[in-house]
Design a protein around this motif. Structure first.
Motif, PDB file in Angstrom:
ATOM      1  N   ARG A  95      12.798 -33.215  33.123  1.00 28.59           N
ATOM      2  CA  ARG A  95      13.053 -33.730  31.777  1.00 28.59           C
ATOM      3  C   ARG A  95      12.798 -32.677  30.696  1.00 28.59           C
ATOM      4  N   GLY A  96      12.097 -31.603  31.042  1.00 27.47           N
ATOM      5  CA  GLY A  96      11.771 -30.597  30.050  1.00 27.47           C
ATOM      6  C   GLY A  96      10.475 -30.858  29.328  1.00 27.47           C
ATOM      7  N   TRP A  97       9.633 -31.745  29.898  1.00 28.10           N
ATOM      8  CA  TRP A  97       8.339 -32.038  29.294  1.00 28.10           C
ATOM      9  C   TRP A  97       7.304 -31.017  29.748  1.00 28.10           C
ATOM     10  N   HIS A  98       6.436 -30.619  28.831  1.00 30.23           N
ATOM     11  CA  HIS A  98       5.343 -29.685  29.132  1.00 30.23           C
ATOM     12  C   HIS A  98       4.173 -30.500  29.677  1.00 30.23           C
ATOM     13  N   ILE A  99       3.918 -30.390  30.964  1.00 35.20           N
ATOM     14  CA  ILE A  99       2.857 -31.176  31.591  1.00 35.20           C
ATOM     15  C   ILE A  99       1.609 -30.325  31.820  1.00 35.20           C
ATOM     16  N   ILE A 100       0.467 -31.009  31.873  1.00 38.50           N
ATOM     17  CA  ILE A 100      -0.809 -30.345  32.134  1.00 38.50           C
ATOM     18  C   ILE A 100      -1.625 -31.198  33.100  1.00 38.50           C
ATOM     19  N   SER A 101      -2.630 -30.596  33.709  1.00 37.85           N
ATOM     20  CA  SER A 101      -3.515 -31.339  34.607  1.00 37.85           C
ATOM     21  C   SER A 101      -4.738 -31.823  33.836  1.00 37.85           C
ATOM     22  N   LEU A 102      -5.137 -33.065  34.129  1.00 36.21           N
ATOM     23  CA  LEU A 102      -6.311 -33.670  33.512  1.00 36.21           C
ATOM     24  C   LEU A 102      -7.390 -33.878  34.576  1.00 36.21           C
ATOM     25  N   ARG A 103      -8.610 -34.022  34.154  1.00 38.84           N
ATOM     26  CA  ARG A 103      -9.698 -34.275  35.101  1.00 38.84           C
ATOM     27  C   ARG A 103      -9.473 -35.621  35.796  1.00 38.84           C
ATOM     28  N   PRO A 104      -9.966 -35.779  37.025  1.00 44.31           N
ATOM     29  CA  PRO A 104      -9.798 -37.056  37.735  1.00 44.31           C
ATOM     30  C   PRO A 104     -10.372 -38.229  36.946  1.00 44.31           C
ATOM     31  N   LYS A 105      -9.623 -39.321  36.893  1.00 46.69           N
ATOM     32  CA  LYS A 105     -10.031 -40.543  36.177  1.00 46.69           C
ATOM     33  C   LYS A 105     -10.473 -40.226  34.752  1.00 46.69           C
ATOM     34  N   SER A 106      -9.731 -39.365  34.096  1.00 44.66           N
ATOM     35  CA  SER A 106     -10.080 -38.927  32.750  1.00 44.66           C
ATOM     36  C   SER A 106      -8.820 -38.606  31.959  1.00 44.66           C
ATOM     37  N   LYS A 107      -8.965 -38.557  30.638  1.00 41.75           N
ATOM     38  CA  LYS A 107      -7.871 -38.135  29.763  1.00 41.75           C
ATOM     39  C   LYS A 107      -8.138 -36.746  29.184  1.00 41.75           C
TER      40      LYS A 107
END
Length: 265
Positions: A95-107
């Protein structure tokens, strides 16, 4: 194309996707992978992230695709949550979205310098290892994507009466339909609306911010899920801000409206 995504997601959300249908969308360009066989399963990623449906490791690509082989190997070693997040990541990249990784069970982002985290199909397995959640960077980084985050029950209840209609919505069990996504005409400054007691009514989340998306797990333990998987509506920035402010004002009044049998004095 956007229509291709909408068709694939709508079909799979009902659980009635035909094994014989092949979408017209091409293989993920971001992975540099070859196009081989049916890529139907790749674009079923958002359905599988919500339902946790078991899929063969082969659905990530063909045997001659080194990126797909690497992802399949990681998937076999990882948890079901990782599998769902990885599939959602591939759809977001397309889709062209910039994704990132978040901590487990966290925002909270894993990376301190999260706006510059670059996740591709080639390194997604490493980025989301260890049951990480997934977030999308809002604003110009993702085509001026904006998220209206409805925090209080009153805002959720009146949202559809004030906010522009959109086909991209998510939520969780205790707060269904609490995130409305839009593509704004220009980058928007974030804005937060708070009651006099400090309770957050709703937020316009946009430029310089990120938001968790399905199949991430909320700190409460509830899993986010897509309520609607179409395209975010394209809206004028000033009109969206006006509608959000009206929604916030209405939610504030609703929170302080006298109950039945009570007098306002």
């Amino acid at each position: 194309s956007g229509r291709g995504f909408a068709r694939a997601e709508a079909s799979d959300n009902s659980g009635l996707a035909s094994a014989t249908k092949k979408p017209t969308v091409r293989a993920l360009r971001t992975s540099g992978a070859h196009s081989c066989g049916s890529n139907r399963e790749i674009y079923r990623g958002e359905y599988d992230s919500r339902q946790g449906a078991a899929m063969s490791p082969r659905t990530l690509g063909c045997d001659t695709n080194p990126v797909a082989r690497k992802l399949r190997t990681a998937t076999r070693r990882a948890s079901p949550h990782f599998d769902r997040v990885l599939r959602q990541a591939l759809v977001c990249l397309k889709r062209g979205w910039h994704i990132i990784s978040l901590r487990p069970k966290s925002k909270i982002p894993r990376e301190k310098n999260w706006p510059k985290q670059k996740i591709t199909a080639a390194n997604a397995g490493e980025a989301f290892a260890g049951d990480a959640n997934i977030g999308v960077v809002l604003g110009s980084a993702s085509g001026d994507l904006a998220d209206t985050d409805l925090d209080c029950p009153e805002a959720i209840a009146i949202a559809s009466d004030f906010l522009p209609p959109t086909a991209r919505i998510h939520g969780r069990r205790s707060k269904p339909r609490s995130h409305f996504f839009y593509i704004s005409s220009e980058p928007m400054k974030p804005e937060k609306f708070v009651d006099t007691d400090g309770t957050i009514l709703l937020e316009l989340r946009s430029e310089g911010q990120q938001t968790a998306i399905p199949p991430s797990v909320h700190p409460s333990g509830e899993r986010f899920k897509w309520e609607s998987t179409g395209e975010p509506s394209r809206v004028q920035a000033d009109e969206l801000r006006r509608d959000i402010r009206w929604a916030a004002a209405c939610a504030l009044v609703a929170r302080h409206w006298p109950g039945e049998g009570q007098r306002h004095s």
